[in-house]
Design a protein around this motif. Structure first.
Motif, PDB file in Angstrom:
ATOM      1  N   GLY A 187       0.848  -1.192   0.000  1.00  0.00           N
ATOM      2  CA  GLY A 187       0.000   0.000   0.000  1.00  0.00           C
ATOM      3  C   GLY A 187       0.878   1.234   0.000  1.00  0.00           C
ATOM      4  N   TYR A 210      -0.697   4.799  -0.114  1.00  0.00           N
ATOM      5  CA  TYR A 210      -1.352   5.077   1.172  1.00  0.00           C
ATOM      6  C   TYR A 210      -0.292   5.465   2.210  1.00  0.00           C
ATOM      7  N   ASN A 234       1.445   8.982   1.483  1.00  0.00           N
ATOM      8  CA  ASN A 234       0.626  10.149   1.859  1.00  0.00           C
ATOM      9  C   ASN A 234       0.574  10.334   3.372  1.00  0.00           C
ATOM     10  N   ARG A 235       0.447   9.244   4.102  1.00  0.00           N
ATOM     11  CA  ARG A 235       0.426   9.330   5.561  1.00  0.00           C
ATOM     12  C   ARG A 235       1.780   9.792   6.096  1.00  0.00           C
ATOM     13  N   THR A 275     -11.280   4.989  -5.096  1.00  0.00           N
ATOM     14  CA  THR A 275      -9.953   4.375  -5.206  1.00  0.00           C
ATOM     15  C   THR A 275      -9.237   4.873  -6.458  1.00  0.00           C
ATOM     16  N   THR A 318      -8.330   8.647  -5.837  1.00  0.00           N
ATOM     17  CA  THR A 318      -7.262   8.759  -4.847  1.00  0.00           C
ATOM     18  C   THR A 318      -5.925   8.347  -5.450  1.00  0.00           C
ATOM     19  N   SER A 319      -5.932   7.281  -6.226  1.00  0.00           N
ATOM     20  CA  SER A 319      -4.701   6.824  -6.876  1.00  0.00           C
ATOM     21  C   SER A 319      -4.193   7.863  -7.873  1.00  0.00           C
TER      22      SER A 319
END
Length: 170
Positions: A11, A14, A17-18, A144, A147-148
């Motif tokens: 991921g 994900y 970005n975090r 999804t 976001t991608s």
């Protein structure tokens, strides 16, 4: 300082970005060092009225703190990585080198990234909701894709996304 989000290779977008949000929330200079590289050892010289490279023993405390940001940024990245990932990047000298290596390894080079964007744009443009699918599932799939795309730096506005979703046959 609490621990950064733990790396997830499956991921990566994900996690990326975090991680970016985590670092920026702690110190914007750290994010600068990760994405743009070290601060140069330069100070303004009032006598010559120019920026000049300063040897370590002549650097003031503020400059030394800025120059220490690379090691601090490297430590934040190290704390987010499992051993397998650390072994890929341990030879890197700067936080920027580490970050660039992670991006190339898990996101691909510009050509791979462009191919991923093309595929996602195609999915976006051809998005349809089958009759038997719930709105929640359809929205999750659509989200999804969006976001991608955004994670790969493709600038789709929310207005266009909503317009595309609203034009689907329900």
């Amino acid at each position: 300082m609490q621990r950064p989000p733990l790396f997830e290779s499956d991921g990566f977008i994900y996690w990326k970005n975090r991680f970016e949000t985590y670092v920026k929330s702690k110190d914007l200079d750290l994010w600068h060092v990760i994405t743009d590289g070290d601060f140069p050892p330069i100070q303004f010289n009032p006598e010559t009225k120019k920026d000049e490279i300063v040897s370590f023993h002549k650097q003031n405390d503020d400059l030394k703190k800025k120059l220490a940001k690379n090691n601090e940024a490297k430590m934040v990245i190290y704390n987010a990585l499992p051993r397998k990932e650390y072994e890929r990047i341990f030879m890197c000298q700067t936080a920027k080198e580490i970050w660039d290596t992670l991006l190339i390894t898990h996101q691909g080079n510009n050509q791979v990234k462009a191919n991923k964007i093309d595929l996602l744009v195609q999915q976006y443009e051809q998005f349809m909701i089958p009759e038997e699918e719930s709105i929640d599932n359809a929205f999750a799939k659509f989200n999804t894709i969006i976001t991608s795309l955004k994670a790969l730096d493709e600038g789709f506005s929310s207005k266009n996304c909503v317009r595309n979703l609203a034009n689907c046959d329900w």
